[in-house]
Write a protein that holds these residues in place. Structure first.
Motif: not given
Length: 563
Positions: A23-34
């Motif tokens: 979850f920390n990884f996702c929070r720090e890589n929002k552009l990747l997720l989007i």
């Protein structure tokens, strides 16, 4: 034991593998997720609003129940049966399957990024977006989604693989037995869903191993013990899977495609090796040459990016080992070379060409090789150049995948029209409208009826009405498939279940015009014959040839013709 081998000044394994959670990884890589979500929506979004029914899916929708469950279990895919209990309340639902498939492929892509981030100690985080886009837009997934009957379950494999790899590495590095046991259970589940996914899993282990060696500096014996533990865990998982298959089917290796995709001992050794060489050439070389010459998509395995990146990657792997000890060098080369080798692992095991939808390892390797080269470049401009190439090819792949989806939408609409046309002709022709049994002769090809923008893949874009004509040598395959497809549209007919009557229908069809001409439907001897093709199918041609021989033989015996 592993803990004792760690150099005192080095970071411990626990700190190395657990600096932050997912979850920390996702929070720090929002552009990747989007960006990954946008790419997925652009490439496969049509499945959420329109789910074309293709080959095999018509079976799942019409014959689901126990028959399809037995089919899966007998093929060694008992994992799909287990998951079906979760995904579907009663019958197969294509919209439910498409929804789960897209969610799993998205989460799986992010999970692979997370795994690479951990084992590279976040050095590659800035370049995970090109990796994710190149991975998720691969036409391999488009081919797989065409087979909606198992798209959700097989997409789950993409998510389970990085989770399994992480559990096994952490279990081995931190001496946590429960994580190793959990990884074994997940490995068995992965193989039981789709056997060919083992190539993707093994390639993932190789990726993590070389990233781990690159980002740490432990004694060579440390990596050796780690590799041995992982090796035996994988072997044990395979043994457990084979034992379960033995209990369920009575065979150690079971698959309904075993006779088609495992040709060892069925041909001589030289022919088998020659087949493997040709397959490797097709994957690594032919696709690149065709792309350079014709600038268009061809029905071959691999990617135009694969051959040059593989060559550069192998050179880089060899260069890296100059700084390693002899023992560590051997493990690094073995793990590094195993990554591209896993692409042809399934052809090597079977000595024949596997279906492209089964080559899950392709998107992973094609995406990782340039990412690895980025990691080894010192100059920022070279890193950006390689990332730019990855983004360009991701855009190219998304266009191909989208065009394949659109073409299959055209194919499905035409199939629906043909089904309703045949239903109308049957209703106009027959007298007794109850207990109608149909027999379809040959196959009807539709791809030549579309414009130049119609793009057909290995299977996607193929009409259900041409299946028997293209692939199968079976006396009732075409009839069964078309009848099941028509049932999904609310058109219900029984089929001829007697081989002798089907042979009679094939002979009678020789004097009938082909669909869509008037007279292509005829009632004879209690069945309704629909003649689809002049060319007929493999089985039809054999029946016709045998009938001609019998006719000539009978005429010779009766003296109707002279010898």
């Amino acid at each position: 034991m592993l803990r004792k081998l760690v150099t005192p000044n080095m970071t411990t394994q626990k700190d190395y593998l657990g600096p932050y959670n997912f979850f920390n990884f996702c929070r720090e890589n929002k552009l990747l997720l989007i960006s990954t979500l946008v790419a997925m929506g652009f490439t496969y979004g049509i499945l959420l609003f329109h789910t074309p029914i293709g080959i095999d899916t018509e079976y799942a929708m019409s014959l689901y129940n126990n028959r399809i469950a037995r089919w899966y279990s007998q093929g060694g895919r008992f994992g799909i049966d287990l998951l079906n209990l979760l995904f579907f309340i009663k019958e197969f639902n294509p919209y439910t399957c498409a929804f789960f498939a897209l969610n799993f492929i998205y989460l799986g892509t992010i999970a692979w990024c997370y795994l690479i981030s951990i084992f590279s100690k976040e050095k590659l985080n800035a370049y995970l977006i090109p990796f994710a886009l190149l991975f998720i837009t691969s036409p391999v997934w488009t081919e797989q989604f065409y087979f909606l009957m198992m798209a959700a379950e097989t997409s789950l494999v993409v998510l389970l693989c990085p989770i399994t790899i992480l559990f096994l590495y952490r279990g081995c590095l931190e001496n946590k037995t429960y994580l190793i046991i959990l990884s074994v259970i997940l490995t068995v589940l992965i193989i039981s869903i789709y056997q060919t996914s083992i190539a993707m899993l093994l390639s993932g282990f190789g990726i993590c191993f070389i990233l781990f060696e690159d980002s740490s500096n432990y004694d060579a014996r440390y990596y050796y013990i780690l590799a041995v533990k992982i090796f035996f865990a994988i072997i044990f998982s395979g043994v457990v899977y084979c034992l379960i298959v033995k209990i369920l089917t009575g065979q150690i290796i079971s698959s309904y495609h075993k006779s088609d995709y495992i040709l060892w001992t069925k041909q001589n050794f030289i022919d088998s090796m020659y087949n493997i060489v040709l397959i490797a050439k097709s994957i690594f070389i032919d696709t690149f040459i065709q792309f350079v010459k014709e600038k268009q998509f061809k029905h071959t395995y691999g990617s135009a990016l694969l051959m040059p990146m593989t060559l550069l990657y192998i050179i880089q792997i060899c260069r890296n080992t100059f700084f390693f000890s002899t023992q560590k060098r051997a493990m690094y080369i073995f793990a590094g070379f195993s990554i591209p080798f896993c692409i042809i692992l399934i052809p090597v095991l079977g000595a024949t060409v596997p279906p492209i939808r089964a080559m899950y390892v392709l998107p992973l390797v094609i995406s990782f090789l340039p990412l690895y080269l980025i990691n080894k470049r010192d100059k920022k401009i070279l890193k950006q150049f390689l990332a730019g190439i990855m983004l360009i090819f991701a855009l190219y792949q998304s266009q191909i995948s989208t065009q394949l989806q659109y073409s299959d939408w055209q194919r499905y609409n035409r199939d629906v029209k043909i089904a309703y046309d045949i239903d109308r002709m049957i209703q106009d022709k027959i007298n007794n409208k109850k207990n109608v049994r149909i027999a379809l002769v040959g196959g009807y090809t539709i791809d030549n009826q579309f414009n130049d923008n119609f793009l057909q893949g290995a299977v996607i874009g193929s009409s259900l009405f041409e299946f028997a004509d293209r692939w199968v040598d079976s006396w009732n395959e075409s009839t069964r498939r078309v009848a099941c497809f028509m049932r999904t549209l609310g058109i219900k007919y029984d089929i001829v279940n007697d081989k002798k009557k089907m042979d009679e229908a094939i002979i009678m069809a020789q004097d009938m015009p082909c669909y869509p001409a008037n007279g292509c439907v005829r009632e004879y001897n209690g069945i309704v014959i629909i003649n689809l093709s002049v060319k007929q199918s493999l089985y039809c041609n054999k029946v016709i040839e045998e009938h001609k021989k019998n006719t000539i033989s009978h005429a010779l015996k009766t003296g109707e013709i002279n010898r």
